[in-house]
Structure formats: C-alpha cells, structure tokens
Enzyme design. Sequence first.
Site, PDB file in Angstrom:
ATOM      1  CD  GLU A 121      -2.894   1.562   0.104  1.00  0.00           C
ATOM      2  OE1 GLU A 121      -2.400   1.933   0.748  1.00  0.00           O
ATOM      3  OE2 GLU A 121      -3.324   0.331  -0.225  1.00  0.00           O
ATOM      4  CE  LYS A 130      -0.108   1.375   3.782  1.00  0.00           C
ATOM      5  NZ  LYS A 130      -0.745   0.763   2.500  1.00  0.00           N
TER       6      LYS A 130
END
Length: 153
Positions: free
Chosen positions: A52, A130
């Site tokens: 990420e 997200k």
Amino acid sequence: MYSSLETTALATLSPRVLRTESPEKEMSMTGGDKLILKGLKFYGYHGAIPEEKTLGQMFLVDIDAWVSLKKAGESDNLDDTISYVDIFSIAKEIVEGSSRNLLETVAELIASKTLETFPRITAVRVKVTKPNVALIKTSIDYLGVEIFRQQKH
C-alpha cells in the site's frame, strides 16, 4: 491462524466506535447548515502493508462541515461563506501527502486542519474509505473510517 496483517484487516470489519449521538442531535448541537463534499477521489500511499505504501491506491473522501450559511444565502456573496475548493484542497493535500499507516490518522488530519483553518466551522464529519483492500479477497464497496469532530472554543 491469521498473520498480524490479516488480523488487522479483520479487525477493521468490526465496528470500532458506536455512534452515541444521532445525526439529528449532532445537527442541533452544531446548527443545521453544512457544506457537503462527497465522493472526492485522491491517489495516496496509506496503509499498514508495504504494498500500500509503495504501489498506492485510490481513496474516497466525504466531508460535511457545519457552518452557518444564512448570511451567504441572503447576500449571494462568496465572501460570506467558505469555499468548497478550500476544503477540497485540505483533503487533497493530506491524502496525496505523507504516507500514514491508518485511515484514522488521515481522517483526523483532515478534520483538525479544516477546523483550524476555518474557525467559523463548528463541526466536521470526515469519512475516508478505500475501495480496494489487498487482504480482502472478495468484492466490497469499500472499507474505511468516519469521524466527527467539533470546534474547541
């Protein structure tokens, strides 16, 4: 047996904080008027796993900012309100800025900078989500956090 990252991801699926006030109660505490920014999309590098932080991902942000809109509504003058663009710029700077481990931190930074920059805003609700979560191997709309902060007087 789950790895620490899988346990973290699973923990995000369970409610962390129960809302103690209804939205109507929150509005009565802050005044009923608010600026609304929904569906802001930014690319950032936040998360607890290395991928990420290196690959990045899309984040969606919603912001409600409670502020009296009466004067602006009567005057039709931009100087009597707070520009959506200025609040958008705060969110953009934070989400596209320095990498953070937690969405909680990203939301907190947006809320605190908004309240600090605009003292007329009495409260702010920030939702950061997200839509793509590496450790979730199924179709989801999103995972995220939502916080509500009031101006300190």
